[in-house]
Design a protein around this motif. Structure first.
Motif, PDB file in Angstrom:
ATOM      1  N   GLN A 194       5.154  45.186 -13.602  1.00 17.37           N
ATOM      2  CA  GLN A 194       3.746  44.924 -13.548  1.00 17.37           C
ATOM      3  C   GLN A 194       3.005  45.273 -12.380  1.00 17.37           C
ATOM      4  O   GLN A 194       1.841  45.695 -12.596  1.00 17.37           O
ATOM      5  CB  GLN A 194       3.581  43.231 -13.910  1.00 17.37           C
ATOM      6  CG  GLN A 194       2.008  42.615 -14.161  1.00 17.37           C
ATOM      7  CD  GLN A 194       1.603  43.520 -15.356  1.00 17.37           C
ATOM      8  OE1 GLN A 194       2.463  43.765 -16.247  1.00 17.37           O
ATOM      9  NE2 GLN A 194       0.402  43.473 -15.504  1.00 17.37           N
ATOM     10  N   ARG A 245       2.155  48.913 -12.656  1.00 21.85           N
ATOM     11  CA  ARG A 245       1.443  49.076 -13.719  1.00 21.85           C
ATOM     12  C   ARG A 245      -0.180  49.008 -13.062  1.00 21.85           C
ATOM     13  O   ARG A 245      -1.038  49.566 -13.330  1.00 21.85           O
ATOM     14  CB  ARG A 245       1.829  48.368 -14.785  1.00 21.85           C
ATOM     15  CG  ARG A 245       0.822  48.648 -16.081  1.00 21.85           C
ATOM     16  CD  ARG A 245       1.113  47.594 -17.292  1.00 21.85           C
ATOM     17  NE  ARG A 245      -0.088  47.603 -18.279  1.00 21.85           N
ATOM     18  CZ  ARG A 245      -1.118  46.917 -18.362  1.00 21.85           C
ATOM     19  NH1 ARG A 245      -0.921  45.924 -17.711  1.00 21.85           N
ATOM     20  NH2 ARG A 245      -1.913  46.946 -19.239  1.00 21.85           N
ATOM     21  N   ASN A 246      -0.197  47.816 -12.211  1.00 19.87           N
ATOM     22  CA  ASN A 246      -1.654  47.372 -11.977  1.00 19.87           C
ATOM     23  C   ASN A 246      -2.077  48.428 -10.968  1.00 19.87           C
ATOM     24  O   ASN A 246      -3.114  48.761 -10.909  1.00 19.87           O
ATOM     25  CB  ASN A 246      -1.571  45.924 -11.251  1.00 19.87           C
ATOM     26  CG  ASN A 246      -1.888  44.966 -12.389  1.00 19.87           C
ATOM     27  OD1 ASN A 246      -2.475  45.184 -13.348  1.00 19.87           O
ATOM     28  ND2 ASN A 246      -1.499  43.789 -12.361  1.00 19.87           N
ATOM     29  N   SER A 302      -1.238  51.439 -10.542  1.00 19.27           N
ATOM     30  CA  SER A 302      -1.421  52.662 -10.846  1.00 19.27           C
ATOM     31  C   SER A 302      -2.336  53.015 -12.047  1.00 19.27           C
ATOM     32  O   SER A 302      -3.016  54.096 -12.124  1.00 19.27           O
ATOM     33  CB  SER A 302       0.023  53.329 -11.433  1.00 19.27           C
ATOM     34  OG  SER A 302       0.422  52.716 -12.565  1.00 19.27           O
ATOM     35  N   THR A 303      -2.517  52.174 -13.050  1.00 19.37           N
ATOM     36  CA  THR A 303      -3.512  52.189 -14.041  1.00 19.37           C
ATOM     37  C   THR A 303      -4.664  51.471 -13.944  1.00 19.37           C
ATOM     38  O   THR A 303      -5.427  51.661 -14.905  1.00 19.37           O
ATOM     39  CB  THR A 303      -2.577  52.109 -15.322  1.00 19.37           C
ATOM     40  OG1 THR A 303      -2.251  50.773 -15.638  1.00 19.37           O
ATOM     41  CG2 THR A 303      -1.793  53.158 -15.511  1.00 19.37           C
ATOM     42  N   ASN A 304      -4.664  50.272 -13.213  1.00 25.77           N
ATOM     43  CA  ASN A 304      -5.908  49.260 -13.394  1.00 25.77           C
ATOM     44  C   ASN A 304      -7.173  49.884 -12.940  1.00 25.77           C
ATOM     45  O   ASN A 304      -7.214  50.392 -11.790  1.00 25.77           O
ATOM     46  CB  ASN A 304      -5.430  47.975 -12.508  1.00 25.77           C
ATOM     47  CG  ASN A 304      -6.391  46.975 -12.881  1.00 25.77           C
ATOM     48  OD1 ASN A 304      -7.749  46.927 -13.316  1.00 25.77           O
ATOM     49  ND2 ASN A 304      -5.998  45.887 -12.517  1.00 25.77           N
ATOM     50  N   TYR A 363      -6.967  50.231 -20.687  1.00 22.02           N
ATOM     51  CA  TYR A 363      -6.112  49.377 -19.885  1.00 22.02           C
ATOM     52  C   TYR A 363      -5.728  48.095 -20.544  1.00 22.02           C
ATOM     53  O   TYR A 363      -4.494  47.872 -20.682  1.00 22.02           O
ATOM     54  CB  TYR A 363      -6.640  48.980 -18.347  1.00 22.02           C
ATOM     55  CG  TYR A 363      -5.968  48.462 -17.589  1.00 22.02           C
ATOM     56  CD1 TYR A 363      -4.677  48.584 -16.944  1.00 22.02           C
ATOM     57  CD2 TYR A 363      -6.066  46.872 -17.457  1.00 22.02           C
ATOM     58  CE1 TYR A 363      -3.986  47.855 -16.269  1.00 22.02           C
ATOM     59  CE2 TYR A 363      -5.367  46.032 -16.679  1.00 22.02           C
ATOM     60  CZ  TYR A 363      -4.178  46.691 -16.078  1.00 22.02           C
ATOM     61  OH  TYR A 363      -3.393  45.661 -15.400  1.00 22.02           O
ATOM     62  N   HIS A 396      -3.401  47.892 -24.087  1.00 23.42           N
ATOM     63  CA  HIS A 396      -2.200  48.578 -24.280  1.00 23.42           C
ATOM     64  C   HIS A 396      -1.203  48.823 -25.505  1.00 23.42           C
ATOM     65  O   HIS A 396      -1.374  48.029 -26.512  1.00 23.42           O
ATOM     66  CB  HIS A 396      -1.265  48.119 -22.846  1.00 23.42           C
ATOM     67  CG  HIS A 396      -1.153  46.789 -23.042  1.00 23.42           C
ATOM     68  ND1 HIS A 396      -0.048  46.219 -23.548  1.00 23.42           N
ATOM     69  CD2 HIS A 396      -1.641  45.705 -22.283  1.00 23.42           C
ATOM     70  CE1 HIS A 396      -0.104  45.170 -23.311  1.00 23.42           C
ATOM     71  NE2 HIS A 396      -1.207  44.762 -22.675  1.00 23.42           N
TER      72      HIS A 396
END
Length: 90
Positions: A28, A31-32, A34-36, A60, A63
């Motif tokens: 998580q 993910r935050n 790299s993609t938030n 975002y 998903h």
């Protein structure tokens, strides 16, 4: 001597569950970062200020896991729940 006390076979499920929890938290966090769309790591992105980027935020938040469970029932076993809760079934 202390290692023998903690490395017993009874402790392996505890190590596995803690390892799984740490893995989920790490996933998580990656993910935050790299993609938030609200997280800006590089200096160039931080100087941009507040962005009004609705499409990236929608991508975002919606998903693949959320899209997969969107049409599903909130119950885990709906047929079993209906069997025990419906008074009309005999």
């Amino acid at each position: 001597m202390a290692a023998n006390r903690w490395l017993r076979p009874e402790v392996y499920p505890l190590f596995a569950s803690v390892g799984l929890a740490v893995g989920i938290c790490g996933m998580q966090l990656v993910r935050n970062i790299s993609t938030n769309p609200e997280v800006r790591v590089t200096k160039e992105h931080r100087t941009a200020g507040i962005l009004d980027n609705q499409a990236e935020g929608e991508k975002y938040s919606q998903h693949f896991v959320r899209k997969f469970v969107r049409g599903k029932s909130a119950q885990i076993m709906p047929s079993l729940n209906k069997f025990f809760s419906d008074p009309n079934l005999e």
